[in-house]
Design a protein around this motif. Structure first.
Motif, short mmCIF file in Angstrom:
data_model
loop_
_atom_site.label_atom_id
_atom_site.label_comp_id
_atom_site.label_asym_id
_atom_site.label_seq_id
_atom_site.Cartn_x
_atom_site.Cartn_y
_atom_site.Cartn_z
N GLY A 223 20.38 -3.91 -5.34
CA GLY A 223 20.57 -4.05 -3.79
C GLY A 223 19.73 -2.76 -3.18
N ALA A 224 19.07 -3.24 -2.15
CA ALA A 224 17.95 -2.23 -1.41
C ALA A 224 18.57 -1.88 -0.04
CB ALA A 224 16.83 -3.16 -1.35
N ARG A 225 18.14 -0.64 0.41
CA ARG A 225 18.42 -0.18 1.87
C ARG A 225 17.13 0.25 2.30
NH1 ARG A 225 23.49 3.64 1.80
NH2 ARG A 225 23.03 3.47 4.07
N ARG A 226 16.66 -0.10 3.48
CA ARG A 226 15.31 0.21 3.99
C ARG A 226 15.54 1.09 5.37
NH1 ARG A 226 12.66 -5.44 2.57
NH2 ARG A 226 12.63 -5.28 0.35
N PHE A 227 14.81 2.15 5.37
CA PHE A 227 14.91 3.07 6.61
C PHE A 227 13.85 3.18 7.22
CE2 PHE A 227 19.45 4.54 5.54
CZ PHE A 227 19.42 4.15 4.53
N ALA A 228 13.77 3.37 8.60
CA ALA A 228 12.54 3.79 9.24
C ALA A 228 12.64 5.39 9.63
CB ALA A 228 12.36 3.33 10.70
N VAL A 257 7.94 12.88 0.85
CA VAL A 257 7.50 11.77 -0.08
C VAL A 257 7.52 12.28 -1.44
CG1 VAL A 257 5.61 10.13 -0.52
CG2 VAL A 257 6.22 10.67 1.89
N ILE A 258 7.01 13.36 -1.61
CA ILE A 258 7.06 13.72 -3.15
C ILE A 258 8.74 13.91 -3.70
CG2 ILE A 258 6.37 15.92 -4.53
CD1 ILE A 258 4.16 14.45 -3.54
N GLU A 259 9.42 14.41 -2.69
CA GLU A 259 10.86 14.50 -3.00
C GLU A 259 11.57 13.41 -3.50
OE1 GLU A 259 11.89 17.15 -3.93
OE2 GLU A 259 14.13 17.16 -3.98
N VAL A 260 11.03 12.26 -2.67
CA VAL A 260 11.77 10.82 -2.84
C VAL A 260 11.24 10.50 -4.35
CG1 VAL A 260 11.24 8.47 -2.49
CG2 VAL A 260 11.67 10.15 -0.49
N VAL A 273 8.16 5.03 -0.48
CA VAL A 273 7.59 5.20 0.87
C VAL A 273 6.44 4.22 1.06
CG1 VAL A 273 6.44 6.73 2.73
CG2 VAL A 273 8.56 7.32 1.21
N GLY A 274 6.44 3.29 1.57
CA GLY A 274 5.18 2.12 1.57
C GLY A 274 4.59 2.31 2.86
N ARG A 275 4.97 2.92 3.76
CA ARG A 275 4.12 2.79 5.22
C ARG A 275 4.35 4.11 5.80
NH1 ARG A 275 6.34 -1.53 8.69
NH2 ARG A 275 5.65 -3.12 7.49
N LEU A 276 3.36 4.89 6.18
CA LEU A 276 3.31 6.02 6.95
C LEU A 276 2.40 6.15 8.12
CD1 LEU A 276 3.98 9.71 5.38
CD2 LEU A 276 2.05 9.01 6.73
N GLN A 277 2.65 6.63 9.26
CA GLN A 277 1.78 6.81 10.17
C GLN A 277 1.80 8.11 11.11
OE1 GLN A 277 1.60 3.56 12.89
NE2 GLN A 277 -0.55 3.96 13.81
N VAL A 290 5.56 11.76 12.77
CA VAL A 290 5.06 10.95 11.56
C VAL A 290 6.19 9.81 11.43
CG1 VAL A 290 5.07 10.87 8.95
CG2 VAL A 290 3.66 12.59 10.31
N GLU A 291 5.71 8.56 11.58
CA GLU A 291 6.85 7.48 11.24
C GLU A 291 6.54 6.75 9.96
OE1 GLU A 291 6.16 4.63 14.32
OE2 GLU A 291 6.82 6.38 16.13
N PHE A 292 7.63 6.94 9.16
CA PHE A 292 7.42 6.40 7.88
C PHE A 292 8.71 5.45 7.26
CE2 PHE A 292 9.04 10.32 5.35
CZ PHE A 292 9.34 11.06 6.38
N SER A 293 8.27 4.88 6.11
CA SER A 293 9.49 3.97 5.59
C SER A 293 10.08 4.40 4.47
CB SER A 293 8.98 2.42 5.45
OG SER A 293 7.90 2.62 4.33
#
Ligand code: HGY
Ligand code: MN
Ligand code: MN
Ligand code: MN
Length: 420
Positions: A223-228, A257-260, A273-277, A290-293
């Motif tokens: 089961g996956a959960r995805r967040f912005a 990101v390191i903590e994830v 974290v697949g995307r970061l801007q 910063v917006e990241f996934s």
């Protein structure tokens, strides 16, 4: 009965596997970019892929249609017309810069199994249907499983306002594709119209290969959960701003990101974290935003949900220490799905028919359309080894003999369902 000689030596099966691999290559040519594979929902490439799949379905004896959600479908009647169907399939859409087997291989194996059964003349106690789902990945609109959720009837009308990176809404994309959003319910399948769903798919991980197995039985799907996520600080001059005056959103996001990764390993879950801007994005400007996934998945939902809470707590702590603010918006959620024991047994029997006397059972770290279809009918999956476990990458690769074995196993599994 399926061919008893091992697929690896049966020239007919190897030739069928070759055809399937060639068709994967044909589909790989239908991409938004010539130099890297990308085919997203309701795109011109999607339409071309549906048309090609429809041709192959018709050759296999299936009557074909595109459903109201843009899924390409086909049906072969059973021993008498109008019987509930055993649904076989997978998806035709891809991630950016994808491989050529994730999804496509499962659609083509399904078509070939139907072709074999049509040629055998074996009257089945159910119809066979093949579905090529149009949006398992969620690449274009950020919401995955749009095709299979339509088929399952679990559609959410809020989704019509989802937009792609060009600001086109899902509703507009439907119309551009020649679909009428108002007619979407025509894609919803009635409970009872299906006897089950079987999907063949590459493992997208290294475990079959590490165990020296070609094929595996899937017990459940993660089961996956995805967040912005957004980390907000204060933009500033990269030269003039002393460190003790900075509120650097990118350093804060990087710490998270390191903590994830650290928390995922500790909690035995899978966070990415697949995307970061970073904004405003000047090389001489301290990032103010910063917006990241975040994609977080686990075999069991409570472990996943506990880790979401731990990650968000870490985010708040980092933000507080660095004078930042943190926000998270959930954009996708699909809960862990157990594969039907009876259908698992059919897949198990199918793999045994290929000579593997003790088929390996495993949970799927990857998400699949079966998560959505399970709301409508029993599901099961057949996994196929892929080289190095590599997927969501152009180096995705399967061996012809493994495809041949998968074809025999898939056919035998369908016959095992018929015999059960
Ligand atoms: O994300 C996944 O696991 C699947 O490949 N869509
Ligand atoms: Mn995928
Ligand atoms: Mn897939
Ligand atoms: Mn300046």
């Amino acid at each position: 009965t399926p061919s008893t000689t091992l697929a690896t030596t049966n020239p007919t099966t190897l030739a069928e596997a070759e055809l399937i691999l060639e068709r994967c290559n044909d589909l790989a040519g239908l991409s938004r970019h010539p130099e890297r594979m990308e085919r997203v929902h309701l795109s011109p490439e999607h339409k071309a892929a549906n048309e090609l799949a429809a041709t192959w379905m018709a050759e296999a004896g299936l009557s074909t249609w595109q459903d109201a959600a843009g899924n390409q479908c086909g049906r072969l009647e059973g021993s008498e017309p109008g019987l509930p169907a055993l649904l076989l399939g997978s998806h035709l859409d891809t991630v950016p810069d994808a491989g050529r087997y994730d999804g496509m291989l499962g659609v083509l194996l399904a078509i070939q199994v139907v072709s074999r059964i049509r040629d055998s003349g074996i009257p089945l106690p159910f119809a066979l249907e093949v579905v090529a789902f149009g949006d398992e990945e969620g690449t274009r609109f950020g919401m995955a499983l749009l095709g299979s959720r339509a088929l399952a009837g679990t559609w959410n009308d809020d989704w019509w306002q989802l937009t792609d990176k060009d600001g086109i809404t899902l509703a507009e994309a439907f119309q551009d594709f020649g679909l009428d959003p108002a007619r979407l319910p025509g894609a919803f399948r009635r409970p009872g119209s299906l006897v089950g769903y079987l999907e063949a798919h590459i493992e997208q991980g290294p475990f079959l290969e590490d165990a020296g197995r070609r094929l595996g039985v899937v017990t459940s799907i993660a089961g996956a959960r995805r967040f912005a996520l957004v980390m907000t600080g204060h933009a500033g001059h990269a030269g003039g701003t002393p460190y003790d005056r900075r509120r650097d959103a990118l350093v804060g996001a990087s710490e998270l990101v390191i903590e994830v990764e650290r928390l995922s390993k500790q909690q035995h879950v899978i966070g990415t974290v697949g995307r970061l801007q970073a904004f405003p994005g000047g090389v001489n400007v301290i990032p103010g935003r910063v917006e990241f996934s975040l994609d977080l998945r686990a075999e069991f939902d409570p472990d996943r949900d506990e880790s979401v809470a731990l990650i968000f707590a870490a985010a708040e702590s980092i933000a507080e220490r660095r004078g930042l603010s943190f926000s998270a918006t959930e954009i996708y959620r699909a809960d862990a799905t157990v594969c039907d024991p009876g259908l698992q047994d059919a897949v198990f029997a199918g793999i045994r028919a290929t000579g593997d006397t003790d088929p390996m059972r495993m949970w799927s770290r990857a998400g699949h359309d079966g998560v959505a279809v399970a709301d409508l009918t029993a599901i099961a999956m057949l996994f196929i080894r892929c080289r190095g476990g590599v997927s969501h990458h152009p180096d995705e690769h399967v061996k012809k003999v493994d495809v041949a074995a998968a074809l025999d196993a898939f056919e035998a599994a369908v016959l095992a369902v018929a015999a059960s």
